[in-house]
Design a protein around this motif. Sequence first.
Motif, PDB file in Angstrom:
ATOM      1  N   GLN A  59       7.078  -0.469  -2.089  1.00  0.00           N
ATOM      2  CA  GLN A  59       5.751  -0.053  -2.454  1.00  0.00           C
ATOM      3  C   GLN A  59       6.085   1.203  -3.539  1.00  0.00           C
ATOM      4  O   GLN A  59       7.016   1.532  -3.684  1.00  0.00           O
ATOM      5  CB  GLN A  59       5.163   0.755  -1.241  1.00  0.00           C
TER       6      GLN A  59
ATOM      7  N   TYR B  87       4.238  -4.664  -6.458  1.00  0.00           N
ATOM      8  CA  TYR B  87       4.296  -4.584  -4.881  1.00  0.00           C
ATOM      9  C   TYR B  87       3.182  -5.283  -4.130  1.00  0.00           C
ATOM     10  O   TYR B  87       2.777  -4.645  -3.268  1.00  0.00           O
ATOM     11  CB  TYR B  87       4.920  -3.450  -4.278  1.00  0.00           C
ATOM     12  N   ASP B  88       2.405  -6.176  -4.727  1.00  0.00           N
ATOM     13  CA  ASP B  88       1.175  -6.494  -4.106  1.00  0.00           C
ATOM     14  C   ASP B  88       1.721  -7.763  -3.290  1.00  0.00           C
ATOM     15  O   ASP B  88       2.079  -8.790  -3.659  1.00  0.00           O
ATOM     16  CB  ASP B  88       0.278  -7.108  -5.209  1.00  0.00           C
TER      17      ASP B  88
ATOM     18  N   LEU C  17       8.835  -7.923  -4.030  1.00  0.00           N
ATOM     19  CA  LEU C  17       8.485  -6.945  -2.745  1.00  0.00           C
ATOM     20  C   LEU C  17       9.815  -6.117  -2.256  1.00  0.00           C
ATOM     21  O   LEU C  17       9.882  -5.765  -1.220  1.00  0.00           O
ATOM     22  CB  LEU C  17       8.027  -7.709  -1.914  1.00  0.00           C
TER      23      LEU C  17
ATOM     24  N   LEU D 155      11.519   3.448   1.313  1.00  0.00           N
ATOM     25  CA  LEU D 155      10.696   4.295   2.009  1.00  0.00           C
ATOM     26  C   LEU D 155      11.141   5.121   3.010  1.00  0.00           C
ATOM     27  O   LEU D 155      10.914   6.112   3.484  1.00  0.00           O
ATOM     28  CB  LEU D 155       9.748   3.043   2.717  1.00  0.00           C
TER      29      LEU D 155
ATOM     30  N   PRO E 250      12.246  -3.842  -1.117  1.00  0.00           N
ATOM     31  CA  PRO E 250      12.230  -2.578  -0.617  1.00  0.00           C
ATOM     32  C   PRO E 250      13.237  -1.680  -0.755  1.00  0.00           C
ATOM     33  O   PRO E 250      13.339  -0.410  -0.603  1.00  0.00           O
ATOM     34  CB  PRO E 250      11.921  -2.745   1.194  1.00  0.00           C
TER      35      PRO E 250
ATOM     36  N   GLY F 193       3.810   1.969   5.904  1.00  0.00           N
ATOM     37  CA  GLY F 193       4.258   0.816   5.176  1.00  0.00           C
ATOM     38  C   GLY F 193       5.065   0.031   6.009  1.00  0.00           C
ATOM     39  O   GLY F 193       4.921   0.242   7.446  1.00  0.00           O
TER      40      GLY F 193
END
Length: 298
Positions: free
Chosen positions: A68, A93-94, A236, A287, A238, A62
């Motif tokens: 994600q 999260y596209d 988006l 992440l 993170p 990622g």
Amino acid sequence: MAASRLPSFVRQHLAALRVLTVLTVLTGIAYPLAITGIAQLPGLRDKANGSLVTNTAGQVVGSSKLGQLFTDSDGNPIAKYFQPRPSAAGAGYDPTSTSASNLGPESMVDTLDDPATKDTDESKQSLLTQVCARSKAVGDLEGVNGRRPYCTAGGVGAVLSVFRTAGTTGTITRVVSINEQCPTTPFVATYQGVKVECATFGADYTAGILVPIKGPGKGTDNPVPPDAVTASASGLDPDISPTYAYLQVNRVAKARGLDPTTLHHLVKEHINGRALGFMGEPTVNVLDLNLALDKAAS
């Protein structure tokens, strides 16, 4: 004898062609190559290449700049991983469909599903119901009270459409729980002595006055933080708040058979402070935290 000159229109086209060629070389070849070369300098290379993140096996898993999902094939949260905040970008999260819901605080009325189209769900949640549903889901997942003010126990916006004899005044003649579709039993039986009805698809309730009902849920009783129930502007993001990360510790520890204290320290180690020491709020990159979790568990 002097050589004959080319016609003016030919000379103009040749000049335009030379300009086009020069600008193509400069802006289409030289400039992109120069910028690409500068972007590969130490200190800039990682960001220019997408801030990619690899696992212990060297596989790209990622980007540190893009959130994600950590869900199974059915879309359910994987219990052994920390979960990100909600996302309105596509199915979640596209990066090709980055967006926000564009719903404001006055978004309280859901669009009901047409019972005649049984194979498709045409319902659309208001912002209030989205927050209520997400808070309930997080509460159920983490084993805490996810009930919020102005939310029903079922996780929809607790909003009544109240009809009076003189528009906004007069005697109440009818009350409808606008976000609870029939045959659901309304979250309250009566309102000021009038029986509350469930909502029917296609019915017009615009003549009624919208009345949010606070209910038993209290903000102080609900440990589910705002970033667990609201999506970011880009869809988006993170990062999550340390509060949301700490809320997930017990569930992740149980799923992995680890000591919650160990995970508490792991979260603390991955808190990123405010930018320049005073801008924004502390965050945790989901992440990075999950990769550290996998590494610690192995």
